[in-house]
Structures are given as structure tokens and as C-alpha cells.
Design an enzyme around this catalytic site. Structure first.
Site, short mmCIF file in Angstrom:
data_model
loop_
_atom_site.label_atom_id
_atom_site.label_comp_id
_atom_site.label_asym_id
_atom_site.label_seq_id
_atom_site.Cartn_x
_atom_site.Cartn_y
_atom_site.Cartn_z
N LYS A 113 -16.94 57.72 97.30
CA LYS A 113 -16.27 57.84 98.60
C LYS A 113 -16.39 56.34 99.49
O LYS A 113 -15.53 56.17 100.35
CB LYS A 113 -17.24 58.70 99.43
CG LYS A 113 -17.19 60.19 98.92
CD LYS A 113 -16.14 60.97 99.33
CE LYS A 113 -16.16 62.46 99.03
NZ LYS A 113 -16.58 62.86 97.42
C1 LIG Z 1 -16.02 63.70 96.42
C2 LIG Z 1 -16.50 63.75 95.10
C3 LIG Z 1 -15.62 64.10 94.15
C4 LIG Z 1 -14.32 64.91 94.31
O1 LIG Z 1 -13.17 63.90 94.67
P1 LIG Z 1 -12.10 64.66 95.49
O2 LIG Z 1 -11.18 63.20 96.07
O3 LIG Z 1 -12.64 65.43 96.32
O4 LIG Z 1 -11.26 65.30 94.20
C5 LIG Z 1 -16.04 64.17 92.66
N1 LIG Z 1 -17.44 63.31 92.65
C6 LIG Z 1 -18.17 62.90 93.69
C7 LIG Z 1 -19.57 62.38 93.17
C8 LIG Z 1 -17.73 63.19 94.75
O5 LIG Z 1 -18.45 62.55 95.92
#
Ligand SMILES: *Cc1c(COP(=O)(O)O)cnc(C)c1O
Length: 501
Positions: A113
């Protein structure tokens, strides 16, 4: 580049407006409206640039209302080497023949993120300026762990913004909670809610749609916005690393410009994988996007049958950031695949809301299957995958990445496709120590150990350095200790106290 809503409003906006606004007032999501392709020789030349150079190049196609200097300043700020363990922002690691891992978690909070949430805040202040909006933005976020910390860290001390994160008191891990309650910064708050994630999310949603409250805020010079992946400003930075991985493969001579590759994406809200689809739609040579889910396999079923059905049991898994039954960003894909037919999108999204289920037509399903493949992993697959990948390649990965890796193995088994494939790694193994250690050394070895002790065990046993942001968490001062009831009124009271005092 102009943007419009997926739900039909016939107005076109520039990127500053859509980043500031987050979601369209007709309930739709903003999408880019102009089609273009980047030439192969330009993609090839990215091999000679660092990540920042690649980011400036890709972003310039989408943020056409930003000047070159503005984009450059945003990129330099967000991907500063100090924040990312060095110049190599998102390293591509070779695991075996045809198999690569793209590590997206070297940022300040150890989850992918950060790639988007380090740059969204500077996009936001530029966007407010461009829109001649002198209000302060209040970013409200309900989090099950990763997004909250990344938003707090991204927006801390950014002038003209405040960020308030609500997390379920007992619904996040000890490490995640400590990360949030020790957050420094003059404009940030994290608040525990005495309920689960759904209670927390419902409270935040109710606050967002309270017209009286937003009027009251507006009169005092504030407005709400969102740091969720429905915001275009969070998707667009993620398009960059698909190009970056491709450029790295050219650079090391593994592929020639024009060769198609696969991407395997551990998916929750469909944000990450959709950013890949945008990269493909502007010219990145891709064979397949492999959409990996955990036990909450609503997307696997959708990609294989054309029916999206969220009326099913919800599982709490060891990959909590993928425990999602409504993948919001799918709406954008369906819009593009249907020749921008917003009538269909409205029908399907209303069915989803009212009945929890919709089915797309055969043409749409065929278009999806041309480029997407869907598969899922159960919990025992995840544990086995962590162990076997370590045994085979001496590589330790987190639970979300393990879902991706396991689904990739299943894909190869079924299709015999030996195209070069890149598995996106979305979190550091230290963020999910408990499951990772259980898989590697067995539960007995970590019996009665606290999560913080497990960080040390993982580090000592496997000679890995604990990421800076996760070190000495128990020695940091707790700066946020508000606990609030799980109802909208109580949560609103917390917000007003923060803003108006
Ligand atoms: C948010 C997240 C995901 C999923 O990503 P999306 O964009 O919601 O599909 C997968 N792995 C981790 C560690 C995340 O923080």
C-alpha cells in the site's frame, strides 16, 4: 487525459478533480476516457531509467493537468531512497526458471500500500491547489490493518490534510495495532472501535454519507476524502511497477521488448490487478493476469463462471487483506470491457447491492477470460507453499504472496504455460510472522511467544533484518489511546473532537 464516471454522468473531469473528489457523486468510479498505446521502443528505453524515472514517464500520460515539475516533485518525494531501503524501490527477485517475485513492500510500513499511499498525499495537495480549493481535507479510513498504517504514514505532517483511522480494537494483529497507536505526526489520529471490521466500516460509510455533517464541516473549512483504492490517485501509481518489472526483465536480458509475460496478483479489492490491466491496455505486452484469491474466492468463481455472488460464508484467513467479498474496482474493468456501456454497469451494481449477485453476458465473460485467469488457495495450501518455496528456493514470503505463488503453481500444472511470470509480493513476511513461522518451524517452536518475540525469532533463525518500521515497536510511546463505541454517533463525536478542538 479526461476522466468520467462509470455510472453515466456525462461530465468530463481532469485528474486533479477526480483525485480530490475520490468517488463520483452518482456513486460510480472515475475512469480514464482516452485510449492510447505507448510504443515498444519507449517501453524498452525504460530499462535505462531508475524507478523514479519510470514513474515520471508513466504518470505523465495520466496526469496531463500536472506540469512536468509537479509530477517530478511528487515522485522525488514519494520514492526517496531513505523511505525505500535504497534506490531500488521495488526489486525484482528471480526465484527459478521463468519465475520472478516483485517485492512491493520495502516502503515505510512494509506493505505494498505504501507505493500508492506515499504519493497520494502529494497528489492531493497539488490537486486541491489546482481546483482552487482552500479547504482542509479530512481523510477518513476504516482499516483491517495495512491501509490504515500506510495512510497515517503517508499523510503525516502534510499541510492542509488530516487523517483519522478507525480500526477494530480486536480485529488487527498486535504488530498492526502498535504500528497505528504509536504513529507520530501533528495531523494524524488512530482510534480503536469496540467492534469488528464491518462495524467499523459501516460507521465510516454512514459518516461519509451524512449531508448535515459534511455541511457543518464545509462551513468550518473542511471536507472529507478517501484514501481507499476507489480513488484514482491510488491506482495510477500502481500502474508504474508493472512497467518497471517488465523493464527490469529487458535490462537483465531475460526478455526482448515485445515478449509477453504473466503477472500473478494476490487480490482483494481488485485494485492492484486492475492497475496491471491499465498497463496492458496502454501497451505493456502481457499474456495473462492470474488473479489469486484465498478462501474468500468470489473472484475465482466470477472469472470462471461470469456470476458474481457475495452471498456466501465469509472466512477470516491468514491473508486478511484479501478477506473481501465486494471487490469495488471490478466495476472499472466491466465498464471498459463493455464499450463504456454505463447502463449495464448500473444494472449489475444495483443487482449486487440489492440481491448480492449478478451475472455478466457471454461476451463480457469471454473478454475477461482472454486476459484473466482465476484460481484460489485454501489455508493449508498457503502454509505448504511458504514451506516448499523456502525449501526449494531459500526464499521466505508472507501469507498473501504465498496465495499468489500457490495459485501460480496450480496455473502451470493446469495449462503447462511456461511464459515468464512475475508474482507480486504484497507484504513483508515480518508483518505476518505468526503464520510464516508456523509454516516454517511448526507451532510448537512458537508456543506461548508474543508477536513481538516472533519477529525476533524469524530474524534470528533465518538471518533476516526486521524492517525499520517494525523494530522496537514496544518501546515506542503510545500516542493514540482513544477507544470508541461501534456506532456512528460515537465515531462522529471522536471526529468532531479532533477537528474542532
Ligand atoms: C491490500 C492488500 C492486498 C489486496 O490488494 P487489492 O488492491 O485490494 O486487490 C493484498 N495483499 C496485501 C498485503 C494487501 O495489503
Amino acid at each position: 487525459m479526461l476522466y468520467k464516471s462509470t455510472r453515466g454522468e456525462e461530465k468530463y473531469y481532469d485528474s486533479a478533480f477526480v483525485i480530490k473528489k475520490g468517488i463520483s457523486s452518482d456513486g460510480g468510479l472515475f475512469v480514464p476516457t482516452e485510449k492510447f498505446k505507448i510504443d515498444l521502443d519507449k517501453i524498452e528505453s525504460l530499462a535505462n531509467l531508475d524507478y523514479k524515472g519510470r514513474a515520471k514517464f508513466v504518470l505523465s500520460y495520466f496526469l496531463t493537468d500536472f506540469s512536468e515539475d509537479e509530477i517530478s516533485d511528487c515522485v522525488e518525494y514519494a520514492y526517496e531512497s531513505k523511505k525505500w531501503d535504497g534506490e531500488n524501490t521495488v526489486p525484482l527477485v528471480k526465484l527459478g526458471d521463468n519465475k520472478y517475485i516483485l517485492e512491493l513492500w520495502h516502503g515505510p510500513t512494509s506493505a505494498f500500500k505504501d507505493v500508492a499511499l506515499q504519493i497520494l498525499p502529494v497528489f492531493m495537495i497539488n490537486s486541491l491547489k489546482k481546483c482552487n480549493d482552500d479547504k482542509d481535507v479530512v481523510i477518513l479510513t476504516a482499516t483491517s490493518g495495512d491501509t490504515g498504517k500506510a495512510a497515517l504514514e503517508g499523510f503525516k505532517n502534510i499541510e492542509g490534510t488530516h487523517v483519522i483511522v478507525f480500526f477494530p480494537e480486536k480485529g488487527v494483529s498486535t504488530v498492526q495495532k502498535l504500528q497505528m497507536v504509536t504513529q507520530e505526526g501533528s495531523n494524524v489520529s488512530s482510534i480503536a472501535v469496540g467492534g469488528n471490521f464491518d462495524d467499523t466500516q459501516n460507521g465510516v460509510k454512514a459518516i461519509f454519507s451524512d449531508k448535515d455533517l459534511s455541511e457543518k464541516l464545509s462551513k468550518s473549512g473542511y471536507e472529507f476524502s478517501s484514501a481507499n483504492s476507489i480513488n484514482w490517485g491510488r491506482l495510477v501509481p500502481q500502474i508504474v511497477y508493472y512497467f518497471s518489472a517488465y523493464a527490469d526483465l529487458i535490462k537483465t536480458g531475460e526478455i526482448k521488448a515485445g515478449d509477453k509475460i504473466n503477472f500473478v496478483v494476490p487480490t482483494g479489492n481488485f485494485g492492484n490487478i486492475l492497475a496491471g490491466y491499465y498497463a496492458y491496455s496502454i501497451g505493456l505486452p502481457v499474456n495473462k493476469f492470474i488473479c489469486a484469491s484465498n478462501d474468500n474466492n468470489v473472484l475465482t468463481e466470477f472469472i470462471n463462471t461470469g456470476t458474481y455472488n457475495r452471498n456466501r460464508e465469509f472466512f477470516k484467513t491468514s491473508s486478511p487483506s484479501m478477506d473481501i467479498l465486494i471487490s469495488s474496482n471490478l466495476e472499472r474493468l466491466l465498464y471498459h470491457l463493455n464499450g463504456n456501456d454505463f447502463g449495464k454497469i448500473n444494472d449489475w451494481m444495483h443487482l449486487l447491492k440489492d440481491k448480492g449477485e449478478y451475472s455478466v453476458d457471454d461476451m463480457t465473460l469471454k473478454a475477461i477470460n482472454e486476459i484473466f485467469y482465476g484460481e484460489y488457495s485454501v489455508e493449508s495450501d498457503v502454509n505448504n507453499q511458504i514451506k516448499t518455496t523456502f525449501d526449494k528456493h531459500n526464499y521466505i514470503m508472507d501469507t498473501h504472496t504465498a496465495v499468489g505463488m500457490d495459485v501460480y503453481d496450480k496455473y502451470v500444472e493446469k495449462t503447462d504455460d511456461n511464459t515468464i511470470s512475475v508474482v507480486l509480493s504484497t507484504a513483508s513476511p515480518f508483518k505476518f510472522c505468526n503464520t510464516v513461522l508456523k509454516a516454517l518451524v511448526g507451532s510448537d517452536a512458537i508456543k506461548d511467544k508474543s508477536e513481538l518475540e516472533m519477529l525476533e525469532i524469524l530474524s534470528d533463525k533465518f538471518k533476516l533484518v526486521i524492517p525499520k518500521g517494525l523494530q522496537n515497536l514496544d518501546e515506542k510511546e503510545v500516542l493514540h489511546n482513544t477507544v470508541c463505541d461501534k456506532n456512528k454517533e460515537a465515531m462522529q463525536e471522536c471526529i468532531e473532537k479532533i477537528i474542532f478542538s
